[in-house]
Design a protein around this motif. Structure first.
Motif, mmCIF file in Angstrom:
data_model
loop_
_atom_site.group_PDB
_atom_site.id
_atom_site.type_symbol
_atom_site.label_atom_id
_atom_site.label_comp_id
_atom_site.label_asym_id
_atom_site.label_seq_id
_atom_site.Cartn_x
_atom_site.Cartn_y
_atom_site.Cartn_z
ATOM 1 N N GLU A 45 -32.556 91.412 -32.008
ATOM 2 C CA GLU A 45 -32.859 90.323 -31.080
ATOM 3 C C GLU A 45 -32.485 88.966 -31.687
ATOM 4 O O GLU A 45 -31.959 88.100 -30.997
ATOM 5 C CB GLU A 45 -34.336 90.344 -30.697
ATOM 6 C CG GLU A 45 -34.700 91.468 -29.759
ATOM 7 C CD GLU A 45 -36.184 91.496 -29.423
ATOM 8 O OE1 GLU A 45 -36.880 90.497 -29.669
ATOM 9 O OE2 GLU A 45 -36.635 92.531 -28.903
ATOM 10 N N GLU A 48 -28.739 88.633 -31.486
ATOM 11 C CA GLU A 48 -28.336 88.335 -30.107
ATOM 12 C C GLU A 48 -28.643 86.887 -29.761
ATOM 13 O O GLU A 48 -27.822 86.197 -29.160
ATOM 14 C CB GLU A 48 -29.035 89.273 -29.126
ATOM 15 C CG GLU A 48 -28.533 90.696 -29.167
ATOM 16 C CD GLU A 48 -29.364 91.646 -28.317
ATOM 17 O OE1 GLU A 48 -30.325 91.189 -27.646
ATOM 18 O OE2 GLU A 48 -29.061 92.852 -28.310
ATOM 19 N N TYR A 49 -29.833 86.431 -30.129
ATOM 20 C CA TYR A 49 -30.219 85.042 -29.840
ATOM 21 C C TYR A 49 -29.313 84.070 -30.587
ATOM 22 O O TYR A 49 -28.848 83.081 -30.025
ATOM 23 C CB TYR A 49 -31.681 84.813 -30.221
ATOM 24 C CG TYR A 49 -32.143 83.395 -29.969
ATOM 25 C CD1 TYR A 49 -32.371 82.950 -28.681
ATOM 26 C CD2 TYR A 49 -32.334 82.510 -31.017
ATOM 27 C CE1 TYR A 49 -32.780 81.652 -28.438
ATOM 28 C CE2 TYR A 49 -32.735 81.211 -30.792
ATOM 29 C CZ TYR A 49 -32.966 80.789 -29.503
ATOM 30 O OH TYR A 49 -33.355 79.502 -29.272
ATOM 31 N N ARG A 50 -29.049 84.369 -31.858
ATOM 32 C CA ARG A 50 -28.169 83.504 -32.655
ATOM 33 C C ARG A 50 -26.783 83.440 -32.021
ATOM 34 O O ARG A 50 -26.178 82.370 -31.924
ATOM 35 C CB ARG A 50 -28.095 84.013 -34.086
ATOM 36 C CG ARG A 50 -27.237 83.150 -34.986
ATOM 37 C CD ARG A 50 -27.325 83.582 -36.429
ATOM 38 N NE ARG A 50 -28.621 83.205 -36.969
ATOM 39 C CZ ARG A 50 -29.336 83.928 -37.800
ATOM 40 N NH1 ARG A 50 -28.872 85.088 -38.222
ATOM 41 N NH2 ARG A 50 -30.497 83.517 -38.246
ATOM 42 N N ALA A 51 -26.263 84.582 -31.575
ATOM 43 C CA ALA A 51 -24.943 84.610 -30.927
ATOM 44 C C ALA A 51 -24.964 83.797 -29.636
ATOM 45 O O ALA A 51 -24.028 83.047 -29.345
ATOM 46 C CB ALA A 51 -24.522 86.050 -30.650
ATOM 47 N N HIS A 52 -26.057 83.916 -28.873
ATOM 48 C CA HIS A 52 -26.185 83.159 -27.623
ATOM 49 C C HIS A 52 -26.215 81.662 -27.902
ATOM 50 O O HIS A 52 -25.510 80.885 -27.252
ATOM 51 C CB HIS A 52 -27.455 83.591 -26.884
ATOM 52 C CG HIS A 52 -27.774 82.763 -25.695
ATOM 53 N ND1 HIS A 52 -27.042 82.825 -24.525
ATOM 54 C CD2 HIS A 52 -28.730 81.824 -25.493
ATOM 55 C CE1 HIS A 52 -27.549 81.972 -23.659
ATOM 56 N NE2 HIS A 52 -28.568 81.354 -24.221
ATOM 57 N N VAL A 53 -27.031 81.254 -28.877
ATOM 58 C CA VAL A 53 -27.144 79.828 -29.213
ATOM 59 C C VAL A 53 -25.807 79.307 -29.740
ATOM 60 O O VAL A 53 -25.376 78.208 -29.383
ATOM 61 C CB VAL A 53 -28.284 79.597 -30.238
ATOM 62 C CG1 VAL A 53 -28.250 78.194 -30.795
ATOM 63 C CG2 VAL A 53 -29.628 79.886 -29.583
ATOM 64 N N SER A 55 -22.860 80.461 -29.003
ATOM 65 C CA SER A 55 -21.968 80.386 -27.849
ATOM 66 C C SER A 55 -22.228 79.115 -27.045
ATOM 67 O O SER A 55 -21.294 78.405 -26.660
ATOM 68 C CB SER A 55 -22.158 81.616 -26.974
ATOM 69 O OG SER A 55 -21.451 81.489 -25.771
ATOM 70 N N GLU A 56 -23.490 78.817 -26.778
ATOM 71 C CA GLU A 56 -23.844 77.597 -26.048
ATOM 72 C C GLU A 56 -23.391 76.360 -26.815
ATOM 73 O O GLU A 56 -22.870 75.410 -26.234
ATOM 74 C CB GLU A 56 -25.363 77.534 -25.796
ATOM 75 C CG GLU A 56 -25.859 78.572 -24.826
ATOM 76 C CD GLU A 56 -25.279 78.385 -23.438
ATOM 77 O OE1 GLU A 56 -25.218 77.248 -22.950
ATOM 78 O OE2 GLU A 56 -24.874 79.406 -22.836
#
Length: 110
Positions: A45, A48-53, A55-56
């Motif tokens: 998790e 995934e969160y690090r990748a999402h942040v 990406s943003e």
């Protein structure tokens, strides 16, 4: 006979102790497996969160660098406009400024 019964009781106690030890070991193993699973899920998790942040963040960097290029062009245009305006105004009033300076320089005061 009492000796046999005492011996049998001790054997039962030892067997019960071993069974309890097996139960405790099984519970520890299950607990460690659950902890490892929870840790793995948490790490996934987090990734995934690090990748999402990330990406943003990259999207915002891309958007702002595009804006930055537009801002640079806009500022260059505005600067050129102001330079042209000042040059025109300077040319328009330069003869008046020269006349005023000559008047001030040539006027003698007591």
């Amino acid at each position: 006979m009492a000796s046999n019964r005492g011996q049998g009781g001790i054997q039962q106690l030892l067997a019960a102790e071993q069974e309890a030890q097996h139960i405790v070991n099984a519970a520890r193993s299950a607990k460690m497996a659950r902890l490892k699973q929870a840790k793995d899920e948490a790490e996934r998790e987090i990734a995934e969160y690090r990748a999402h942040v990330e990406s943003e963040f990259q999207k915002k960097v891309q958007a702002s660098s595009g804006d930055s290029g537009a801002n640079v062009k806009r500022l260059e245009y505005e600067t050129a406009e102001k330079i042209n305006h000042l040059s025109t105004e300077g040319s328009r009033i330069s003869s008046e400024v020269v006349q005023m300076l000559l008047k001030q320089v040539t006027t003698v005061r007591n």
